[in-house]
Write an enzyme that holds these catalytic residues in place. Sequence first.
Site, PDB file in Angstrom:
ATOM      1  N   GLU A  60       0.810  -1.216   0.000  1.00 50.01           N
ATOM      2  CA  GLU A  60       0.000   0.000   0.000  1.00 50.01           C
ATOM      3  C   GLU A  60       0.846   1.270   0.000  1.00 50.01           C
ATOM      4  OE1 GLU A  60      -2.719  -3.217   1.055  1.00 50.01           O
ATOM      5  OE2 GLU A  60      -0.698  -2.670   1.712  1.00 50.01           O
ATOM      6  N   HIS A 129      -9.993  -5.737   9.954  1.00 50.39           N
ATOM      7  CA  HIS A 129     -10.804  -5.471   8.758  1.00 50.39           C
ATOM      8  C   HIS A 129     -12.074  -4.692   9.102  1.00 50.39           C
ATOM      9  CE1 HIS A 129      -8.207  -8.670   7.339  1.00 50.39           C
ATOM     10  NE2 HIS A 129      -8.606  -8.461   6.102  1.00 50.39           N
TER      11      HIS A 129
END
Length: 330
Positions: A60, A129
């Site tokens: 990322e 998450h």
Amino acid sequence: MNKMLMFDALREATDEEMLRDPRVFVLGEDVGHYGGSYKVTKGLHAKYGDLRVLDTPIAENSFTGLAIGAAITGLKPIVEGMNMSFLLLAFNQISNNAGMLRYTSGGNFKIPLVIRGPGGVGRQLGAEHSQRLEAYFQAIPGLKIVACSTPYNAKGLLKAAIRDDNPVIFFEHVLLYNLQENIPKHEYILPLNKAELVRTGQDITILTYSRMRHHVVQAVDELVSQGYNPEIIDLISLKPLDIDTIVKSVKKTHLVLIVEECMKTAGIGAELIAQINETVFYELDAPIIRLSSQDLPTPYNGQLEQATVIHPHQIIRAVEDLMITKKTFY
């Protein structure tokens, strides 16, 4: 009108903007051949090819930095975070580069960048998450932050975000992708800095956003049957907050309830309370109440997970309590 799921509305917005402007491209993990984790980019790779729909490594920080560099050169990248929680790995790039470069360059660089993807508390996705990162990013100067809540506003807001010359963090709730709504066939753009007045009312102002909008609407249906008349405002723009719309409502109702999925400590609700108190404190007939998620990592256990977030019955009770408080003092 076309009846459309939210992920289809987001895909259509992306497709239309890629077709309109050859500078727009998408990058992220599994956005190409696979079509994205939630199918927001389904079919775009076959239509536009490798150079405009880029499958990236699981890195990322690297591909977010690449996108910022591309934006500086005049391209218009859309970064899809497979899960917005993963973008914490790119926090340095987002804060020190995306948010700052237009300012530290003396305005020589524009950063027309969209960072979008699923976030919020899902269904047993586990702590890493199920993070609510809106307050993390709200503290970064130079960013715009948007939280869509319906297929209609998802499409109009994403198109506006792609056309904006500033970095936009675009939050989509993981549990809203299959929400259906009729969407106009004609093109429309929605402003990034405006709240939506979902329901007009006289008794109390309820401020909310993202998935909690739908919990609030459920609660208000019951409250109306009891004789209450709440006003609902979907914030949509989390940075900047549309304080003008909020103030106008508070001057009418004199009561405020905030319903959010963000954490209570230093969350979006905390900033809302600060700005309302600074602006219209003497219009309030009772202290502002905020219903927020628990200040803890989201449990994997389904029942414990549900206990961490706000539900319609809690909203109903909070409105009833605020109305009783007002009657007590007035």
